[in-house]
Write a protein that holds these residues in place. Sequence first.
Motif, PDB file in Angstrom:
ATOM      1  N   LEU A 127       0.881  -0.986  -0.316  1.00 28.38           N
ATOM      2  CA  LEU A 127      -0.176  -0.013   0.071  1.00 28.38           C
ATOM      3  C   LEU A 127       1.208   1.221  -0.252  1.00 28.38           C
ATOM      4  CD1 LEU A 127      -3.028   0.419   1.969  1.00 28.38           C
ATOM      5  CD2 LEU A 127      -1.534   2.240   2.002  1.00 28.38           C
ATOM      6  N   LEU A 128       1.808   1.250   1.212  1.00 29.05           N
ATOM      7  CA  LEU A 128       2.791   2.473   1.057  1.00 29.05           C
ATOM      8  C   LEU A 128       3.730   2.724  -0.397  1.00 29.05           C
ATOM      9  CD1 LEU A 128       3.872   2.287   5.050  1.00 29.05           C
ATOM     10  CD2 LEU A 128       1.724   3.534   3.653  1.00 29.05           C
ATOM     11  N   SER A 129       3.821   1.285  -1.136  1.00 28.19           N
ATOM     12  CA  SER A 129       4.523   1.484  -2.247  1.00 28.19           C
ATOM     13  C   SER A 129       3.973   1.803  -2.898  1.00 28.19           C
ATOM     14  CB  SER A 129       5.144   0.373  -2.281  1.00 28.19           C
ATOM     15  OG  SER A 129       6.329   0.058  -3.963  1.00 28.19           O
ATOM     16  N   ASP A 130       2.640   1.878  -3.256  1.00 29.90           N
ATOM     17  CA  ASP A 130       1.794   2.162  -4.451  1.00 29.90           C
ATOM     18  C   ASP A 130       1.785   3.744  -4.187  1.00 29.90           C
ATOM     19  OD1 ASP A 130       1.754   0.182  -5.165  1.00 29.90           O
ATOM     20  OD2 ASP A 130      -0.987  -0.651  -4.405  1.00 29.90           O
ATOM     21  N   VAL A 131       1.335   3.572  -2.916  1.00 31.96           N
ATOM     22  CA  VAL A 131       1.276   4.992  -2.649  1.00 31.96           C
ATOM     23  C   VAL A 131       2.799   6.569  -2.913  1.00 31.96           C
ATOM     24  CG1 VAL A 131       0.641   7.340  -1.076  1.00 31.96           C
ATOM     25  CG2 VAL A 131      -0.611   5.049  -0.543  1.00 31.96           C
ATOM     26  N   ALA A 132       3.290   5.999  -2.329  1.00 32.69           N
ATOM     27  CA  ALA A 132       4.613   6.314  -3.062  1.00 32.69           C
ATOM     28  C   ALA A 132       5.337   6.285  -4.469  1.00 32.69           C
ATOM     29  CB  ALA A 132       6.070   6.090  -2.366  1.00 32.69           C
ATOM     30  N   ASP A 133       4.644   5.454  -5.159  1.00 32.04           N
ATOM     31  CA  ASP A 133       4.446   6.098  -6.400  1.00 32.04           C
ATOM     32  C   ASP A 133       4.355   6.525  -7.347  1.00 32.04           C
ATOM     33  OD1 ASP A 133       6.854   3.890  -6.727  1.00 32.04           O
ATOM     34  OD2 ASP A 133       5.354   1.987  -7.165  1.00 32.04           O
ATOM     35  N   GLU A 134       2.695   6.607  -6.968  1.00 34.09           N
ATOM     36  CA  GLU A 134       1.965   7.665  -7.092  1.00 34.09           C
ATOM     37  C   GLU A 134       2.113   9.376  -7.415  1.00 34.09           C
ATOM     38  OE1 GLU A 134      -1.981   6.986  -5.792  1.00 34.09           O
ATOM     39  OE2 GLU A 134      -1.741   4.844  -6.146  1.00 34.09           O
ATOM     40  N   LEU A 135       3.218   9.665  -6.062  1.00 36.32           N
ATOM     41  CA  LEU A 135       3.554  10.762  -5.469  1.00 36.32           C
ATOM     42  C   LEU A 135       4.766  10.893  -6.063  1.00 36.32           C
ATOM     43  CD1 LEU A 135       1.906  11.180  -1.939  1.00 36.32           C
ATOM     44  CD2 LEU A 135       1.303  12.396  -3.964  1.00 36.32           C
ATOM     45  N   ALA A 136       5.643  10.152  -7.195  1.00 36.51           N
ATOM     46  CA  ALA A 136       7.205  10.522  -6.757  1.00 36.51           C
ATOM     47  C   ALA A 136       6.891  12.014  -8.144  1.00 36.51           C
ATOM     48  CB  ALA A 136       7.319   8.768  -8.220  1.00 36.51           C
ATOM     49  N   ALA A 137       6.664  11.660  -9.242  1.00 40.43           N
ATOM     50  CA  ALA A 137       6.230  13.069  -9.869  1.00 40.43           C
ATOM     51  C   ALA A 137       6.045  14.554  -9.091  1.00 40.43           C
ATOM     52  CB  ALA A 137       5.462  12.740 -11.482  1.00 40.43           C
ATOM     53  N   LEU A 138       5.242  14.463  -7.997  1.00 41.09           N
ATOM     54  CA  LEU A 138       5.079  16.146  -7.607  1.00 41.09           C
ATOM     55  C   LEU A 138       6.274  16.153  -6.468  1.00 41.09           C
ATOM     56  CD1 LEU A 138       3.179  18.104  -6.447  1.00 41.09           C
ATOM     57  CD2 LEU A 138       2.410  16.514  -4.943  1.00 41.09           C
ATOM     58  N   ALA A 139       6.646  15.066  -5.738  1.00 34.57           N
ATOM     59  CA  ALA A 139       8.190  14.677  -5.147  1.00 34.57           C
ATOM     60  C   ALA A 139       9.339  15.478  -6.078  1.00 34.57           C
ATOM     61  CB  ALA A 139       8.378  13.930  -3.908  1.00 34.57           C
ATOM     62  N   ASP A 140       9.458  14.678  -7.224  1.00 35.42           N
ATOM     63  CA  ASP A 140      10.173  15.127  -8.230  1.00 35.42           C
ATOM     64  C   ASP A 140       9.816  16.895  -8.113  1.00 35.42           C
ATOM     65  OD1 ASP A 140      11.486  12.652  -8.475  1.00 35.42           O
ATOM     66  OD2 ASP A 140      10.436  12.006  -9.633  1.00 35.42           O
ATOM     67  N   GLU A 141       9.302  17.164  -8.540  1.00 35.14           N
ATOM     68  CA  GLU A 141       8.890  18.659  -9.048  1.00 35.14           C
ATOM     69  C   GLU A 141       8.916  19.747  -7.805  1.00 35.14           C
ATOM     70  OE1 GLU A 141       4.886  21.183  -9.899  1.00 35.14           O
ATOM     71  OE2 GLU A 141       4.620  19.176 -10.365  1.00 35.14           O
ATOM     72  N   LYS A 142       8.725  19.344  -6.708  1.00 32.72           N
ATOM     73  CA  LYS A 142       9.543  20.405  -5.527  1.00 32.72           C
ATOM     74  C   LYS A 142      10.683  19.776  -5.340  1.00 32.72           C
ATOM     75  CE  LYS A 142       6.979  21.903  -2.702  1.00 32.72           C
ATOM     76  NZ  LYS A 142       5.497  22.502  -1.875  1.00 32.72           N
ATOM     77  N   CYS A 143      11.549  18.672  -5.819  1.00 34.28           N
ATOM     78  CA  CYS A 143      13.339  18.420  -5.246  1.00 34.28           C
ATOM     79  C   CYS A 143      13.199  17.886  -4.092  1.00 34.28           C
ATOM     80  CB  CYS A 143      13.538  19.300  -5.165  1.00 34.28           C
ATOM     81  SG  CYS A 143      13.613  19.706  -7.047  1.00 34.28           S
ATOM     82  N   ILE A 144      11.892  17.192  -3.379  1.00 39.39           N
ATOM     83  CA  ILE A 144      11.550  16.888  -2.379  1.00 39.39           C
ATOM     84  C   ILE A 144      11.744  14.922  -2.130  1.00 39.39           C
ATOM     85  CG2 ILE A 144       9.977  15.995  -0.019  1.00 39.39           C
ATOM     86  CD1 ILE A 144       8.094  17.845  -1.377  1.00 39.39           C
ATOM     87  N   ALA A 145      12.338  14.420  -0.796  1.00 39.66           N
ATOM     88  CA  ALA A 145      12.854  13.382  -0.622  1.00 39.66           C
ATOM     89  C   ALA A 145      11.509  12.866   0.596  1.00 39.66           C
ATOM     90  CB  ALA A 145      14.353  13.538  -0.825  1.00 39.66           C
ATOM     91  N   VAL A 146      11.305  12.254  -0.206  1.00 40.27           N
ATOM     92  CA  VAL A 146      10.384  11.195   0.567  1.00 40.27           C
ATOM     93  C   VAL A 146      11.022   9.839   0.524  1.00 40.27           C
ATOM     94  CG1 VAL A 146       7.713  10.000   0.451  1.00 40.27           C
ATOM     95  CG2 VAL A 146       8.921  11.782  -1.264  1.00 40.27           C
ATOM     96  N   ARG A 147      11.081   9.894   2.180  1.00 41.19           N
ATOM     97  CA  ARG A 147      10.851   8.754   3.243  1.00 41.19           C
ATOM     98  C   ARG A 147      10.487   7.873   3.224  1.00 41.19           C
ATOM     99  NH1 ARG A 147      13.777   8.145   8.264  1.00 41.19           N
ATOM    100  NH2 ARG A 147      15.598   6.651   8.575  1.00 41.19           N
ATOM    101  N   VAL A 148       9.651   6.776   3.559  1.00 37.95           N
ATOM    102  CA  VAL A 148       8.693   5.928   3.811  1.00 37.95           C
ATOM    103  C   VAL A 148       9.690   4.918   4.389  1.00 37.95           C
ATOM    104  CG1 VAL A 148       6.859   4.746   3.598  1.00 37.95           C
ATOM    105  CG2 VAL A 148       7.080   6.069   2.703  1.00 37.95           C
ATOM    106  N   GLN A 149       8.565   4.869   5.902  1.00 38.72           N
ATOM    107  CA  GLN A 149       9.678   3.484   7.078  1.00 38.72           C
ATOM    108  C   GLN A 149       9.195   1.876   5.895  1.00 38.72           C
ATOM    109  OE1 GLN A 149       9.196   3.419  10.898  1.00 38.72           O
ATOM    110  NE2 GLN A 149       9.478   1.574  10.817  1.00 38.72           N
ATOM    111  N   GLU A 150      10.214   0.927   5.650  1.00 41.88           N
ATOM    112  CA  GLU A 150       9.779  -0.235   5.402  1.00 41.88           C
ATOM    113  C   GLU A 150       8.907  -0.688   6.770  1.00 41.88           C
ATOM    114  OE1 GLU A 150      11.985  -3.625   5.140  1.00 41.88           O
ATOM    115  OE2 GLU A 150      12.003  -2.981   3.129  1.00 41.88           O
ATOM    116  N   THR A 151       8.224  -1.162   6.334  1.00 40.41           N
ATOM    117  CA  THR A 151       7.791  -2.347   7.084  1.00 40.41           C
ATOM    118  C   THR A 151       6.792  -3.868   6.719  1.00 40.41           C
ATOM    119  OG1 THR A 151       5.857  -2.150   8.805  1.00 40.41           O
ATOM    120  CG2 THR A 151       5.203  -1.125   7.501  1.00 40.41           C
ATOM    121  N   GLN A 152       6.785  -4.789   7.567  1.00 39.76           N
ATOM    122  CA  GLN A 152       5.772  -5.883   7.201  1.00 39.76           C
ATOM    123  C   GLN A 152       4.159  -6.189   8.106  1.00 39.76           C
ATOM    124  OE1 GLN A 152       8.689  -8.954   7.020  1.00 39.76           O
ATOM    125  NE2 GLN A 152       9.749  -8.823   6.376  1.00 39.76           N
TER     126      GLN A 152
END
Length: 276
Positions: A127-152
């Motif tokens: 779920l978190l991986s999909d969300v991060a992928d969907e927001l990648a373009a917005l993050a790149d546009e603002k030069c933001i690093a998105v750090r999401v904690q890996e979890t099982q």
Amino acid sequence: PLRRLSEEVKSRDAGNFAQPLPVPRSADEIRDLTLSFNQLLAQLQRSFALQRQFSADAAHELRTPLAVLQTKVDVFALSPHLDDETRIFIVNLQAQIRRLTDLVEDLLLFSRDVPLESAEPVPLAPLLSDVADELAALADEKCIAVRVQETQAVVRGQDGLLERVFYNLLENAAKFASPNSTLYLGLTLLDGRARVMVRNCGDAIPAGELPLLFERFHKSDKSRSEDKDGVGLGLYIVKTILEQHKEKINVTSESGVTTFSFTVQLAEEKGGTKSV
């Protein structure tokens, strides 16, 4: 009897107000008052049901013409004979159509009444991986690093609704984050629950505005002045979905760091950390 009735009334909220109050057996004023309360609760339930149905019907009716309009504008934008002024106009028109389409989808989501009983185990990693992928373009546009904690970790809830919670929170954080900053989503597992934190660095939110962030159609003065996309439903939808899961969301903003946090029930417990 009055104390018992008072406690029953206080226990009613948006999630259980349709549940009738226990009617005492005694034929007295307390019984009459309880029946009056139950009649009022039933009327409120009907009003809310009509409101949800109207929102759903209106959104469904708007979907088709918006889709047709979007397609025609997209086809028109492919023409090689457009001058610069017309292209700028088309780009702005496409953005406003997308904004209206998003509003319609929000109205559809808001009109759904998802019962808690249908909650299922939801693995957070995909779920978190999909969300991060969907927001990648917005993050790149603002030069933001998105750090999401890996979890099982696996939580209990509605898969699609929880995805919308994470997406709305991360999108909101990315919009208001300072360029070249880091947006962080972390999880802490404790006592059968996962505590989620979404943190970004940007302008601090005034203390008086914090309680208003989760109201329908609320937009901060900063977002209005900068004409940011959105109509002010994102955080309200987050709050509504979490209430359906019997959870609450909190927000703090100090020294340019804004943090949204909430908890959700765990189905399993495991975890780690990774940047994506």
